[in-house]
Design a protein around this motif. Structure first.
Motif, PDB file in Angstrom:
ATOM      1  N   LEU A   1       0.813  -1.207   0.000  1.00  0.00           N
ATOM      2  CA  LEU A   1       0.000   0.000   0.000  1.00  0.00           C
ATOM      3  C   LEU A   1       0.850   1.260   0.000  1.00  0.00           C
ATOM      4  CD1 LEU A   1      -2.961   0.809   0.052  1.00  0.00           C
ATOM      5  CD2 LEU A   1      -2.877   0.749   2.537  1.00  0.00           C
ATOM      6  N   TRP A   2       1.915   1.290   0.782  1.00  0.00           N
ATOM      7  CA  TRP A   2       2.686   2.521   0.948  1.00  0.00           C
ATOM      8  C   TRP A   2       3.553   2.831  -0.260  1.00  0.00           C
ATOM      9  CZ3 TRP A   2      -0.199   4.623   4.166  1.00  0.00           C
ATOM     10  CH2 TRP A   2      -0.828   3.855   5.149  1.00  0.00           C
ATOM     11  N   PRO A   3       4.181   1.845  -0.919  1.00  0.00           N
ATOM     12  CA  PRO A   3       4.825   2.155  -2.194  1.00  0.00           C
ATOM     13  C   PRO A   3       3.825   2.638  -3.244  1.00  0.00           C
ATOM     14  CG  PRO A   3       5.680   0.111  -1.310  1.00  0.00           C
ATOM     15  CD  PRO A   3       4.514   0.486  -0.451  1.00  0.00           C
ATOM     16  N   LEU A   4       2.629   2.045  -3.245  1.00  0.00           N
ATOM     17  CA  LEU A   4       1.580   2.513  -4.155  1.00  0.00           C
ATOM     18  C   LEU A   4       1.281   3.987  -3.914  1.00  0.00           C
ATOM     19  CD1 LEU A   4      -0.932   2.064  -6.103  1.00  0.00           C
ATOM     20  CD2 LEU A   4      -2.192   1.580  -3.995  1.00  0.00           C
TER      21      LEU A   4
ATOM     22  N   SER B   1       2.826  -8.144 -12.086  1.00  0.00           N
ATOM     23  CA  SER B   1       3.184  -7.164 -11.062  1.00  0.00           C
ATOM     24  C   SER B   1       1.969  -6.515 -10.424  1.00  0.00           C
ATOM     25  CB  SER B   1       4.098  -6.092 -11.653  1.00  0.00           C
ATOM     26  OG  SER B   1       3.469  -5.469 -12.764  1.00  0.00           O
ATOM     27  N   CYS B   2       0.890  -6.362 -11.189  1.00  0.00           N
ATOM     28  CA  CYS B   2      -0.344  -5.781 -10.667  1.00  0.00           C
ATOM     29  C   CYS B   2      -1.465  -6.148 -11.616  1.00  0.00           C
ATOM     30  CB  CYS B   2      -0.231  -4.257 -10.535  1.00  0.00           C
ATOM     31  SG  CYS B   2       0.090  -3.390 -12.095  1.00  0.00           S
ATOM     32  N   ILE B   3      -2.695  -5.818 -11.240  1.00  0.00           N
ATOM     33  CA  ILE B   3      -3.856  -6.034 -12.105  1.00  0.00           C
ATOM     34  C   ILE B   3      -4.582  -4.700 -12.223  1.00  0.00           C
ATOM     35  CG2 ILE B   3      -6.078  -7.203 -12.358  1.00  0.00           C
ATOM     36  CD1 ILE B   3      -4.915  -9.602 -10.907  1.00  0.00           C
ATOM     37  N   LEU B   4      -4.940  -4.329 -13.442  1.00  0.00           N
ATOM     38  CA  LEU B   4      -5.683  -3.091 -13.663  1.00  0.00           C
ATOM     39  C   LEU B   4      -6.686  -3.283 -14.789  1.00  0.00           C
ATOM     40  CD1 LEU B   4      -6.175  -0.077 -13.097  1.00  0.00           C
ATOM     41  CD2 LEU B   4      -4.414   0.438 -14.810  1.00  0.00           C
ATOM     42  N   ASP B   5      -7.921  -2.882 -14.520  1.00  0.00           N
ATOM     43  CA  ASP B   5      -8.975  -2.854 -15.526  1.00  0.00           C
ATOM     44  C   ASP B   5      -9.278  -1.395 -15.837  1.00  0.00           C
ATOM     45  OD1 ASP B   5     -11.129  -3.157 -17.171  1.00  0.00           O
ATOM     46  OD2 ASP B   5     -12.499  -3.902 -15.638  1.00  0.00           O
ATOM     47  N   PRO B   6      -8.776  -0.858 -16.940  1.00  0.00           N
ATOM     48  CA  PRO B   6      -9.009   0.555 -17.257  1.00  0.00           C
ATOM     49  C   PRO B   6     -10.480   0.879 -17.481  1.00  0.00           C
ATOM     50  CG  PRO B   6      -7.240  -0.362 -18.610  1.00  0.00           C
ATOM     51  CD  PRO B   6      -7.922  -1.506 -17.945  1.00  0.00           C
TER      52      PRO B   6
ATOM     53  N   VAL C   1       6.343  -4.357  -2.555  1.00  0.00           N
ATOM     54  CA  VAL C   1       6.806  -3.016  -2.894  1.00  0.00           C
ATOM     55  C   VAL C   1       6.762  -2.791  -4.399  1.00  0.00           C
ATOM     56  CG1 VAL C   1       8.822  -1.487  -2.877  1.00  0.00           C
ATOM     57  CG2 VAL C   1       8.193  -2.757  -0.809  1.00  0.00           C
ATOM     58  N   LEU C   2       7.259  -3.759  -5.164  1.00  0.00           N
ATOM     59  CA  LEU C   2       7.276  -3.613  -6.618  1.00  0.00           C
ATOM     60  C   LEU C   2       5.865  -3.564  -7.190  1.00  0.00           C
ATOM     61  CD1 LEU C   2      10.215  -6.041  -7.498  1.00  0.00           C
ATOM     62  CD2 LEU C   2      10.273  -3.540  -7.386  1.00  0.00           C
ATOM     63  N   SER C   3       4.957  -4.311  -6.597  1.00  0.00           N
ATOM     64  CA  SER C   3       3.577  -4.295  -7.058  1.00  0.00           C
ATOM     65  C   SER C   3       2.943  -2.927  -6.844  1.00  0.00           C
ATOM     66  CB  SER C   3       2.766  -5.374  -6.331  1.00  0.00           C
ATOM     67  OG  SER C   3       1.428  -5.386  -6.772  1.00  0.00           O
ATOM     68  N   GLY C   4       3.187  -2.329  -5.692  1.00  0.00           N
ATOM     69  CA  GLY C   4       2.652  -0.997  -5.420  1.00  0.00           C
ATOM     70  C   GLY C   4       3.174   0.039  -6.395  1.00  0.00           C
ATOM     71  N   TRP C   5       4.474   0.013  -6.655  1.00  0.00           N
ATOM     72  CA  TRP C   5       5.062   0.953  -7.612  1.00  0.00           C
ATOM     73  C   TRP C   5       4.468   0.759  -9.009  1.00  0.00           C
ATOM     74  CZ3 TRP C   5      10.862   0.176  -5.963  1.00  0.00           C
ATOM     75  CH2 TRP C   5      11.138   1.021  -4.870  1.00  0.00           C
ATOM     76  N   ALA C   6       4.321  -0.511  -9.424  1.00  0.00           N
ATOM     77  CA  ALA C   6       3.831  -0.797 -10.770  1.00  0.00           C
ATOM     78  C   ALA C   6       2.417  -0.274 -10.971  1.00  0.00           C
ATOM     79  CB  ALA C   6       3.878  -2.302 -11.030  1.00  0.00           C
ATOM     80  N   LEU C   7       1.550  -0.500  -9.993  1.00  0.00           N
ATOM     81  CA  LEU C   7       0.169  -0.044 -10.141  1.00  0.00           C
ATOM     82  C   LEU C   7       0.085   1.479 -10.085  1.00  0.00           C
ATOM     83  CD1 LEU C   7      -2.749  -0.765 -10.565  1.00  0.00           C
ATOM     84  CD2 LEU C   7      -3.006  -1.025  -8.085  1.00  0.00           C
TER      85      LEU C   7
END
Length: 454
Positions: free
Chosen positions: A18-21, A338-343, A363-369
């Protein structure tokens, strides 16, 4: 154009992502509100219990132990770093003193007290004072640096999210009250709570992926012995091999360099973590664990620790024990994205479980999203279609299902009772999946070599 983003971090999440995001969102000028179910502090699976605060309840201990300075990391025990970006972050944490190297000895332990120490090139890290300190440090840094752009609302159970097409966003309900309308929503937790929230919401592609996740169950026993445990080769932590009951034993007193005050100076705080097979066999509703189950589990896990150490070792008297069931602990499968996103729905997911289960992955997942959400700003659904990630990616079984993955760490897989039969495969590189946040590559120049600030 500024986007207002809602981030949900449930009590059953690891929350480290959450915090890297949020750091990434703030850097891109995206305002965000975090709804967190935690009552006392951040942390999730980067969790520490201590007598210094209310996390070890007064009714759990005898009055004479209240000043013994008991400290237990009762979820994440340590972490590794192999990704170049994450290595930079760890270097910054080391410089700030929030993280330190764990010199150990740490290794593997077989029945009979057979201990094999990891080599010096296999570096482990811990948070100074307990893993929760790292999560709290990240949260403080992000909120302060955002200058009001990031808000944290706690405790808050978000129970409903409804698409508001006229407003082009999501209307949220939490603690039986409306919490506002948001341009995008991030789910930073998983399991049944996330499924109930997203399932009927109008984000079917996200709900479909969340429903594929399967989670392990593990018991954690926190035990304080009145005298030092006699261990082989000054062992401070070990992955237990060949046990159907235990997967990990760690000495918090040694790991965190605790100095218990007199008359408790000889006391040692240990964390014992079960295997998934034992956790599943003894699983009960974790919201209300029957006392007889907790007593049985504590007795069996401590007895197994004694057995693994060898017949010539008699454990000192326990002066404190407490069990906790993580009923939805770690992923048994993962899409390895690394993450999931539905635009289209403007709903995203971040978490360590997307690639396995490690602090590096979180951490990497938060940055990626964060990079993808920033690129989503001001774009129509059609224009943002290329930002989609992970919506149809199949899940793959994971070999490490006990206490998570440790990228770069070589060890023989744990537990003959592992759900995927890992023990039969010999030496393995744990967490060898590439955890790099490839999602961020869509945003040119979004990441500089000076990125880690926390």
């Amino acid at each position: 154009m500024s986007t207002r983003c809602k981030c949900s971090g449930g009590n059953h999440s690891r929350r480290m992502q959450l915090w890297p995001l949020l750091e990434g969102l703030a850097r891109h000028g995206v305002r965000a509100v975090v709804f967190d179910t935690g009552k006392r502090s951040v942390g999730g699976r980067a969790a520490t219990r201590t007598t210094a605060d209310a996390s070890i309840h007064s009714n759990w201990i005898n009055n004479h132990l209240s000043k013994a300075q008991l400290v237990f990391d009762h979820a994440a025990q340590c972490f590794t770093a192999t990704d170049p970006w994450f290595n930079q972050q760890v270097t910054a944490w080391l410089a700030s003193g929030v993280v330190q190297q764990w010199q150990g000895p740490v290794g593997t332990l077989k029945a009979g007290g057979i201990f094999q120490q990891f080599g010096a090139d296999q570096q482990l890290y811990v948070a100074a004072g307990g893993m929760r300190r790292l999560a709290q440090h990240m949260a403080d840094q992000v909120v302060t640096a955002s200058k009001g752009a990031i808000q944290v609302v706690r405790p808050m159970w978000v129970s409903r999210m409804v698409a508001v097409h006229a407003a082009g966003g999501w209307q949220l309900t939490g603690n039986n009250k409306g919490q506002g309308t948001f341009g995008a929503v991030v789910i930073a937790h998983n399991g049944k709570c996330a499924n109930r929230l997203v399932g009927p919401s109008g984000a079917p592609a996200i709900a479909k992926q969340l429903m594929k996740l399967r989670l392990s169950a593990v018991w954690v026993t926190m035990v304080a012995f009145e005298q030092p445990v006699r261990v082989p080769a000054r062992m401070e932590g070990a992955f237990i091999q060949g046990s159907h009951v235990l997967s990990w034993a760690g000495n918090n007193t040694a790991k965190l360099q605790l100095l218990h005050p007199a008359p408790y100076s000889q006391l040692q705080c240990w964390t014992l973590i079960s295997t998934n097979s034992y956790g599943q066999a003894n699983k009960v509703p974790q919201e209300k664990v029957p006392a007889y189950v907790a007593n049985k589990v504590a007795h069996e896990m401590i007895a197994e620790f004694s057995r693994v150490l060898g017949s010539n070792v008699q454990l000192p008297k326990p002066v404190f024990t407490r069990c906790q069931l993580w009923g939805a602990a770690l992923p048994l499968n993962a899409p390895k994205v690394s993450c999931i996103l539905d635009p289209a729905s403007r709903v995203g997911i971040c978490g360590d479980w997307l690639t396995g289960a490690s602090i590096q992955s979180a951490v990497l997942s938060g940055w990626a999203l964060a990079d993808r959400l920033a690129a989503l700003q001001g774009r129509t659904t059609a224009e943002a279609a290329n930002l989609a990630i992970g919506l149809d990616t199949p899940f793959q079984p994971l070999s490490e299902v006990e206490i998570g993955e440790f990228p770069g760490l070589l060890k023989v897989p744990v537990a003959s009772g592992s759900a995927n039969g890992a023990a039969a495969r010999g030496r393995a590189d744990i967490g060898s999946v590439d955890c790099g946040s490839n999602g961020g590559k869509l945003v040119a120049g979004s990441r500089s070599t000076a990125r880690p600030q926390q």
